[in-house]
Design a protein around this motif. Structure first.
Motif, PDB file in Angstrom:
ATOM      1  N   HIS A 191      36.029   4.983   7.694  1.00  0.00           N
ATOM      2  CA  HIS A 191      37.044   4.193   8.384  1.00  0.00           C
ATOM      3  C   HIS A 191      37.439   4.891   9.674  1.00  0.00           C
ATOM      4  CE1 HIS A 191      38.216   1.204   5.199  1.00  0.00           C
ATOM      5  NE2 HIS A 191      37.458   2.044   4.503  1.00  0.00           N
ATOM      6  N   ALA A 192      37.513   4.125  10.761  1.00  0.00           N
ATOM      7  CA  ALA A 192      38.001   4.669  12.018  1.00  0.00           C
ATOM      8  C   ALA A 192      39.524   4.651  12.001  1.00  0.00           C
ATOM      9  CB  ALA A 192      37.491   3.838  13.189  1.00  0.00           C
ATOM     10  N   ASN A 193      40.130   5.771  12.293  1.00  0.00           N
ATOM     11  CA  ASN A 193      41.580   5.885  12.336  1.00  0.00           C
ATOM     12  C   ASN A 193      42.044   5.683  13.767  1.00  0.00           C
ATOM     13  OD1 ASN A 193      44.255   6.461  11.908  1.00  0.00           O
ATOM     14  ND2 ASN A 193      43.972   8.665  11.661  1.00  0.00           N
ATOM     15  N   CYS A 194      42.605   4.488  14.042  1.00  0.00           N
ATOM     16  CA  CYS A 194      43.019   4.134  15.412  1.00  0.00           C
ATOM     17  C   CYS A 194      41.859   4.288  16.395  1.00  0.00           C
ATOM     18  CB  CYS A 194      44.214   4.988  15.843  1.00  0.00           C
ATOM     19  SG  CYS A 194      45.696   4.750  14.841  1.00  0.00           S
ATOM     20  N   GLY A 195      40.689   3.861  15.971  1.00  0.00           N
ATOM     21  CA  GLY A 195      39.518   3.913  16.840  1.00  0.00           C
ATOM     22  C   GLY A 195      38.841   5.263  16.911  1.00  0.00           C
ATOM     23  N   LYS A 196      39.207   6.186  16.031  1.00  0.00           N
ATOM     24  CA  LYS A 196      38.667   7.540  16.089  1.00  0.00           C
ATOM     25  C   LYS A 196      37.866   7.864  14.825  1.00  0.00           C
ATOM     26  CE  LYS A 196      42.632   9.182  18.782  1.00  0.00           C
ATOM     27  NZ  LYS A 196      43.764  10.131  18.843  1.00  0.00           N
ATOM     28  N   VAL A 197      36.763   8.575  15.023  1.00  0.00           N
ATOM     29  CA  VAL A 197      35.989   9.122  13.909  1.00  0.00           C
ATOM     30  C   VAL A 197      35.662  10.578  14.222  1.00  0.00           C
ATOM     31  CG1 VAL A 197      34.966   6.917  13.212  1.00  0.00           C
ATOM     32  CG2 VAL A 197      33.803   8.334  14.916  1.00  0.00           C
ATOM     33  N   ASP A 198      35.217  11.285  13.232  1.00  0.00           N
ATOM     34  CA  ASP A 198      34.832  12.683  13.401  1.00  0.00           C
ATOM     35  C   ASP A 198      33.555  12.761  14.232  1.00  0.00           C
ATOM     36  OD1 ASP A 198      34.026  15.353  13.111  1.00  0.00           O
ATOM     37  OD2 ASP A 198      34.810  15.486  11.073  1.00  0.00           O
ATOM     38  N   ASN A 199      33.596  13.500  15.342  1.00  0.00           N
ATOM     39  CA  ASN A 199      32.412  13.630  16.197  1.00  0.00           C
ATOM     40  C   ASN A 199      31.215  14.209  15.464  1.00  0.00           C
ATOM     41  OD1 ASN A 199      34.247  12.858  18.258  1.00  0.00           O
ATOM     42  ND2 ASN A 199      33.113  14.046  19.767  1.00  0.00           N
ATOM     43  N   ARG A 200      31.452  14.894  14.358  1.00  0.00           N
ATOM     44  CA  ARG A 200      30.338  15.491  13.616  1.00  0.00           C
ATOM     45  C   ARG A 200      29.417  14.435  13.021  1.00  0.00           C
ATOM     46  NH1 ARG A 200      33.648  19.744   9.961  1.00  0.00           N
ATOM     47  NH2 ARG A 200      35.011  17.891   9.878  1.00  0.00           N
ATOM     48  N   LEU A 201      29.893  13.185  12.903  1.00  0.00           N
ATOM     49  CA  LEU A 201      29.017  12.108  12.428  1.00  0.00           C
ATOM     50  C   LEU A 201      27.806  11.921  13.334  1.00  0.00           C
ATOM     51  CD1 LEU A 201      31.524   9.258  11.417  1.00  0.00           C
ATOM     52  CD2 LEU A 201      30.059  10.580   9.881  1.00  0.00           C
ATOM     53  N   LEU A 202      27.980  12.222  14.622  1.00  0.00           N
ATOM     54  CA  LEU A 202      26.899  11.998  15.574  1.00  0.00           C
ATOM     55  C   LEU A 202      25.685  12.861  15.283  1.00  0.00           C
ATOM     56  CD1 LEU A 202      28.979  11.875  18.894  1.00  0.00           C
ATOM     57  CD2 LEU A 202      28.142   9.932  17.547  1.00  0.00           C
ATOM     58  N   ALA A 203      25.906  14.033  14.717  1.00  0.00           N
ATOM     59  CA  ALA A 203      24.816  14.987  14.513  1.00  0.00           C
ATOM     60  C   ALA A 203      23.985  14.687  13.277  1.00  0.00           C
ATOM     61  CB  ALA A 203      25.385  16.404  14.433  1.00  0.00           C
ATOM     62  N   ASN A 204      24.382  13.680  12.488  1.00  0.00           N
ATOM     63  CA  ASN A 204      23.596  13.327  11.305  1.00  0.00           C
ATOM     64  C   ASN A 204      22.227  12.796  11.719  1.00  0.00           C
ATOM     65  OD1 ASN A 204      25.716  14.038   9.665  1.00  0.00           O
ATOM     66  ND2 ASN A 204      26.484  11.952   9.416  1.00  0.00           N
ATOM     67  N   ALA A 205      21.285  12.893  10.812  1.00  0.00           N
ATOM     68  CA  ALA A 205      19.923  12.458  11.107  1.00  0.00           C
ATOM     69  C   ALA A 205      19.829  10.938  11.159  1.00  0.00           C
ATOM     70  CB  ALA A 205      18.966  13.000  10.046  1.00  0.00           C
ATOM     71  N   SER A 206      18.878  10.441  11.939  1.00  0.00           N
ATOM     72  CA  SER A 206      18.588   9.012  11.982  1.00  0.00           C
ATOM     73  C   SER A 206      17.552   8.676  10.917  1.00  0.00           C
ATOM     74  CB  SER A 206      18.040   8.620  13.356  1.00  0.00           C
ATOM     75  OG  SER A 206      17.564   7.289  13.329  1.00  0.00           O
ATOM     76  N   ASN A 207      17.839   7.647  10.136  1.00  0.00           N
ATOM     77  CA  ASN A 207      16.897   7.205   9.103  1.00  0.00           C
ATOM     78  C   ASN A 207      16.009   6.070   9.576  1.00  0.00           C
ATOM     79  OD1 ASN A 207      17.867   8.992   7.036  1.00  0.00           O
ATOM     80  ND2 ASN A 207      19.677   7.681   6.833  1.00  0.00           N
ATOM     81  N   PHE A 208      16.149   5.726  10.862  1.00  0.00           N
ATOM     82  CA  PHE A 208      15.382   4.597  11.383  1.00  0.00           C
ATOM     83  C   PHE A 208      13.899   4.949  11.471  1.00  0.00           C
ATOM     84  CE2 PHE A 208      13.417   2.349  14.947  1.00  0.00           C
ATOM     85  CZ  PHE A 208      13.643   1.032  14.562  1.00  0.00           C
ATOM     86  N   THR A 209      13.077   4.074  10.986  1.00  0.00           N
ATOM     87  CA  THR A 209      11.622   4.222  11.124  1.00  0.00           C
ATOM     88  C   THR A 209      11.050   2.934  11.682  1.00  0.00           C
ATOM     89  OG1 THR A 209      11.292   3.498   8.849  1.00  0.00           O
ATOM     90  CG2 THR A 209      11.395   5.883   9.241  1.00  0.00           C
ATOM     91  N   LEU A 210      10.043   3.064  12.524  1.00  0.00           N
ATOM     92  CA  LEU A 210       9.433   1.869  13.110  1.00  0.00           C
ATOM     93  C   LEU A 210       8.647   1.129  12.033  1.00  0.00           C
ATOM     94  CD1 LEU A 210       8.142   3.347  16.479  1.00  0.00           C
ATOM     95  CD2 LEU A 210      10.211   2.036  16.053  1.00  0.00           C
ATOM     96  N   HIS A 211       8.986  -0.122  11.847  1.00  0.00           N
ATOM     97  CA  HIS A 211       8.293  -0.908  10.829  1.00  0.00           C
ATOM     98  C   HIS A 211       7.975  -2.316  11.309  1.00  0.00           C
ATOM     99  CE1 HIS A 211      12.037  -3.105  10.105  1.00  0.00           C
ATOM    100  NE2 HIS A 211      12.637  -1.948  10.166  1.00  0.00           N
ATOM    101  N   LEU A 212       8.217  -2.582  12.590  1.00  0.00           N
ATOM    102  CA  LEU A 212       7.918  -3.906  13.121  1.00  0.00           C
ATOM    103  C   LEU A 212       6.461  -3.966  13.556  1.00  0.00           C
ATOM    104  CD1 LEU A 212      11.052  -4.540  15.369  1.00  0.00           C
ATOM    105  CD2 LEU A 212      10.639  -5.397  13.078  1.00  0.00           C
ATOM    106  N   SER A 213       5.757  -4.971  13.125  1.00  0.00           N
ATOM    107  CA  SER A 213       4.392  -5.164  13.599  1.00  0.00           C
ATOM    108  C   SER A 213       4.445  -5.721  15.014  1.00  0.00           C
ATOM    109  CB  SER A 213       3.647  -6.140  12.684  1.00  0.00           C
ATOM    110  OG  SER A 213       4.210  -7.430  12.793  1.00  0.00           O
ATOM    111  N   ASP A 214       3.336  -5.681  15.702  1.00  0.00           N
ATOM    112  CA  ASP A 214       3.299  -6.187  17.068  1.00  0.00           C
ATOM    113  C   ASP A 214       3.746  -7.655  17.133  1.00  0.00           C
ATOM    114  OD1 ASP A 214       2.436  -3.783  18.036  1.00  0.00           O
ATOM    115  OD2 ASP A 214       0.306  -4.320  17.999  1.00  0.00           O
ATOM    116  N   SER A 215       3.393  -8.425  16.099  1.00  0.00           N
ATOM    117  CA  SER A 215       3.745  -9.839  16.118  1.00  0.00           C
ATOM    118  C   SER A 215       5.227 -10.056  15.892  1.00  0.00           C
ATOM    119  CB  SER A 215       2.961 -10.586  15.030  1.00  0.00           C
ATOM    120  OG  SER A 215       3.284 -10.078  13.741  1.00  0.00           O
ATOM    121  N   GLU A 216       5.924  -9.066  15.309  1.00  0.00           N
ATOM    122  CA  GLU A 216       7.341  -9.204  15.012  1.00  0.00           C
ATOM    123  C   GLU A 216       8.215  -8.628  16.108  1.00  0.00           C
ATOM    124  OE1 GLU A 216       7.194  -7.082  11.305  1.00  0.00           O
ATOM    125  OE2 GLU A 216       7.578  -8.904  10.170  1.00  0.00           O
ATOM    126  N   GLN A 217       7.619  -7.868  17.017  1.00  0.00           N
ATOM    127  CA  GLN A 217       8.429  -7.225  18.040  1.00  0.00           C
ATOM    128  C   GLN A 217       9.064  -8.261  18.950  1.00  0.00           C
ATOM    129  OE1 GLN A 217       6.344  -4.147  20.073  1.00  0.00           O
ATOM    130  NE2 GLN A 217       5.831  -3.055  18.197  1.00  0.00           N
TER     131      GLN A 217
END
Length: 336
Positions: A191-217
């Protein structure tokens, strides 16, 4: 050349508080670090850059750099507008961290896809994506079923609940049900407290992986040109319109030589319960940033502005046109 710049995407639907959260992140950045923000807006005028500007100074060097890509989804046309703006920003700022705020009507998966391309492999270190959500919007089926808004949730490494201080009841069961429906029930929620979050969240790893085929891009034409940003006229005002994804924008870019009536601006912005309205205006009482989301009005005093800018986004073309007539009348009164 810059290498391995920690990079975060801050995404979410229109009016959920992305700019407010980024302002908080910038205010809490480590001393001595340069941070850069790439802002993408659906409207043609571009206002978020003015709202985010005014960073502190580290010696002779600005510590916060802002670049805008107005006029629609910046990942369109094979990501070219985004890449041009991103390359210029990296060269200028040489940042210690990069924040990217796509438009609430943009395509977040394709933004991450662009950031993951081979030519950015050693330049960017893509870290956590934060997706902001105002859970009250889930009561609206049009919002709930919108593919773009669902995609924003699906690429989140952390879901950030905003504006919960305004909720009249516990909305978490609604959010949990929705996240289960779209297959992201395991994504952490904070939850953001008055629009604020802990900056340490930014350093977490990204779980995004490319999974779109050329036809889906995602590819479609986009009229924006990130190399040619609109400049306010020396006299009068520019009026610009845009539409897409079922929404309509109306924008105004006004000469800096005019000081509008603060009282009239406030009265006008409070009268129209716009879905999304942003403005940075030079008034007879100083410079103000105005923000209206789902009828909630906010204002904030600014130190400086190069010109006056107003941008409305609405799902109703009739409402957009009615509001435009009111703004035109106000502008015409002060630009005669």
């Amino acid at each position: 050349m810059v290498k391995n710049v920690p990079t975060n995407v801050i995404t979410g639907a229109l009016g959920v508080g992305k700019t407010t959260l980024i302002q908080s992140l910038l205010s809490n950045k480590p001393d001595g670090e340069r941070w850069a923000v790439l802002v993408n807006e659906f409207g043609e005028v571009g206002i978020d850059g003015s709202m985010l500007s005014g960073g502190t100074v580290d010696g002779k060097e600005k510590s916060i750099f802002i670049k805008e890509v107005p006029g629609g989804c910046m990942c369109c046309t094979s990501g070219l507008p985004m890449q041009i703006a991103l390359n210029l920003l990296l060269a200028q700022a040489k940042p210690h961290r990069l924040l990217i705020e796509p438009t609430g009507l943009g395509h977040p998966k394709e933004v991450l896809e662009t950031l993951s391309q081979s030519h950015y492999k050693d330049v960017l270190n893509v870290q956590a994506t934060l997706t902001l959500i105002d859970v009250r919007k889930l009561d609206d089926q049009k919002w709930r079923n919108h593919e773009t808004f669902q995609a924003q949730m699906q690429i989140a490494d952390t879901v950030v609940v905003t504006k919960s201080d305004l909720y009249t009841h516990d909305c978490m069961p609604t959010l949990e049900t929705y996240m289960h429906e779209i297959g992201v029930s395991s994504t952490p929620v904070v939850h953001a407290n008055c629009g604020k979050v802990d900056n340490r969240l930014l350093a977490n790893a990204s779980n995004f992986t490319l999974h779109l085929s050329d036809s889906e891009q995602h590819h479609h034409t986009n009229k924006l040109n990130s190399a040619n940003t609109l400049i306010a006229p020396k006299e009068g005002a520019l009026r610009i319109a845009n539409q897409g994804e079922g929404y309509f924008s109306r924008g105004w870019l006004c000469a800096a030589t005019y000081a509008f009536s603060y009282k009239q601006c406030v009265m006008l912005f409070k009268t129209y319960t716009a879905e999304r309205l942003k403005a940075v205006i030079i008034t007879d009482s100083g410079i103000f940033a105005f923000n209206v989301a789902d009828g909630a009005f906010e204002e904030r005093r600014l130190d400086e502005a190069e010109d006056s800018r107003i941008e409305l986004i609405s799902s109703s073309e009739d409402f957009a046109n009615t509001f435009a007539e009111a703004i035109d009348s106000l502008i015409d009164e002060y630009t005669k």
